[in-house]
Design an enzyme around this catalytic site. Structure first.
Site, PDB file in Angstrom:
ATOM      1  N   LYS A 139       0.820  -1.214   0.000  1.00  0.00           N
ATOM      2  CA  LYS A 139       0.000   0.000   0.000  1.00  0.00           C
ATOM      3  C   LYS A 139       0.851   1.260   0.000  1.00  0.00           C
ATOM      4  O   LYS A 139       0.513   2.245  -0.671  1.00  0.00           O
ATOM      5  CB  LYS A 139      -0.939  -0.013   1.204  1.00  0.00           C
ATOM      6  CG  LYS A 139      -2.040  -1.061   1.103  1.00  0.00           C
ATOM      7  CD  LYS A 139      -2.970  -1.013   2.310  1.00  0.00           C
ATOM      8  CE  LYS A 139      -4.079  -2.038   2.188  1.00  0.00           C
ATOM      9  NZ  LYS A 139      -5.008  -2.008   3.345  1.00  0.00           N
ATOM     10  N   LYS A 224      -7.727 -10.631  -6.357  1.00  0.00           N
ATOM     11  CA  LYS A 224      -8.840 -10.748  -5.432  1.00  0.00           C
ATOM     12  C   LYS A 224      -9.900  -9.691  -5.724  1.00  0.00           C
ATOM     13  O   LYS A 224      -9.590  -8.556  -6.087  1.00  0.00           O
ATOM     14  CB  LYS A 224      -8.313 -10.585  -3.997  1.00  0.00           C
ATOM     15  CG  LYS A 224      -9.351 -10.729  -2.899  1.00  0.00           C
ATOM     16  CD  LYS A 224      -8.703 -10.534  -1.539  1.00  0.00           C
ATOM     17  CE  LYS A 224      -9.717 -10.536  -0.416  1.00  0.00           C
ATOM     18  NZ  LYS A 224      -9.096 -10.285   0.897  1.00  0.00           N
ATOM     19  N   LYS A 227     -13.099  -4.431  -2.453  1.00  0.00           N
ATOM     20  CA  LYS A 227     -14.111  -3.377  -2.406  1.00  0.00           C
ATOM     21  C   LYS A 227     -13.539  -1.991  -2.645  1.00  0.00           C
ATOM     22  O   LYS A 227     -14.293  -1.041  -2.825  1.00  0.00           O
ATOM     23  CB  LYS A 227     -14.855  -3.413  -1.068  1.00  0.00           C
ATOM     24  CG  LYS A 227     -14.020  -3.222   0.177  1.00  0.00           C
ATOM     25  CD  LYS A 227     -14.901  -3.310   1.413  1.00  0.00           C
ATOM     26  CE  LYS A 227     -14.101  -3.141   2.703  1.00  0.00           C
ATOM     27  NZ  LYS A 227     -13.194  -4.274   2.939  1.00  0.00           N
TER      28      LYS A 227
END
Length: 359
Positions: A139, A224, A227
């Site tokens: 990240k 994956k 969201k």
């Protein structure tokens, strides 16, 4: 036995065990897990975690489930959006079947013990441990590539996650594979604190879901279904209308060739569809593959199964949105119980580490 009947029997057995434990004062397993309101909840969230919470975890243990809104602050965010998504997540968890009469549902920021304990654990963790976290590396690299700055909270949020778990004396933490490293850090911190300052924390263990642990993106079946992704055409959201779900499934990426075989490495697109169909129907992906001779029929059946799986969740969500005071009451009562459970452990940790008790 039909899969639905088997699941019902398992729930009844789990409920009977819980009642027996309560009646005989036997120690109950305690579970903690949370969901981060950084985007709309997806089919991957439901099949990978929430359904297991609903069908099994809340019935077999003293289970606490939290909307971990503080974790949503580690990256750039809009305050109104965080509030909206936090409420939506809590409402969807209830719509999916979490029962506040048998489990505890609450919002993380409503319980101060999470942040109280987090600082003590920061004083127990090391800089090297934080920087070795895979999610931090990934990240922070994305943030820097985008020209943004990396918030300190992105480095330290695994310690807050450890506080989420340790405050409740959780024995088990249902997580996906991407969070297993954080539970290992939690275990290390609990052991280290106990060794330095005396027995204070239960050392938890990660529990990985056995079925549909990773639902993959329909347009990128090697990634994956997340969201927070910017590209949403391969993501099925729990609140997508039926026609939107069908469109996304019918446009799902498949593979070269025309035969339907289950091969996760060699044919990831078809494998993803077969795994989704299996998760919805209770079948086995390799067995289901033999029933299909074309991608089109597999997509249609998978779309039908997903639409039917999500239909009651969407309907119940609409009912709950029409009665916001009910959701408010559930979260208020959940926070009260969570606070009562966490405070003795956190107070004990404050004493153990050497802080002077308040008068």
């Amino acid at each position: 036995m039909h899969p639905t009947a088997a699941a019902s029997a398992a729930v009844l057995l789990a409920v009977a065990v819980v009642h027996l434990q309560k009646e005989t004062d036997l120690p109950m397993t305690r579970i903690f897990s949370g969901i981060k309101p950084t985007g709309h909840l997806t089919l991957g969230n439901y099949l990978g975690a929430v359904r297991q919470w609903v069908v099994s975890d809340q019935h077999r243990a003293d289970a606490l489930f939290s909307v971990v809104d503080l974790h949503a602050l580690t990256v750039e965010h809009g305050p109104a959006r965080v509030r909206r998504l936090s409420r939506q997540a809590a409402t969807l968890l209830l719509a999916a079947g979490l029962d506040p009469s048998v489990c505890t549902l609450f919002v993380q920021s409503h319980v101060d013990e999470h942040t109280r304990l987090s600082y003590l654990l920061e004083c127990t963790a090391t800089d090297g441990e934080m920087r070795r976290m895979i999610q931090y590396k990934e990240k922070s690299a994305r943030e820097r590539e985008a020209g943004g700055s990396v918030r300190l909270s992105l480095l330290t949020y695994p310690v807050l996650m450890a506080a989420d778990i340790l405050a409740y004396g959780a024995d088990e933490v249902p997580v996906g594979e991407d969070q297993a490293q954080h539970v290992e850090l939690t275990r290390d911190l609990a052991v280290r604190f106990n060794q330095r300052y005396g027995r204070t924390f239960t050392v938890p263990r990660a529990v990985l879901p056995s079925v549909a642990a990773r639902v993959m993106d329909l347009q990128d079946p090697r990634s994956k279904m997340g969201k927070s992704h910017a590209e949403t055409s391969g993501i099925v959201y729990l609140l997508d209308e039926a026609d939107v779900v069908r469109k996304k499934l019918m446009r799902a990426v498949t593979d070269s060739g025309t035969d339907v075989v289950y091969d996760r490495d060699g044919r990831p697109g078809v494998a993803n569809l077969l795994e989704l169909l299996a998760a919805c129907t209770g079948g086995a992906p390799d067995v289901l593959a033999a029933d299909y001779s074309s991608y089109g029929s597999l997509k249609r059946d998978t779309a039908d199964a997903v639409v039917e799986l999500l239909r009651p969740v969407r309907e119940r969500h609409a009912e709950l949105c029409a009665d916001p005071t009910y959701v408010d009451g559930v979260l208020r009562n959940g926070a009260r119980r969570a606070r009562d459970l966490a405070r003795p452990t956190v107070d004990a940790a404050y004493r153990a580490i050497g802080l002077l008790p308040a008068g």
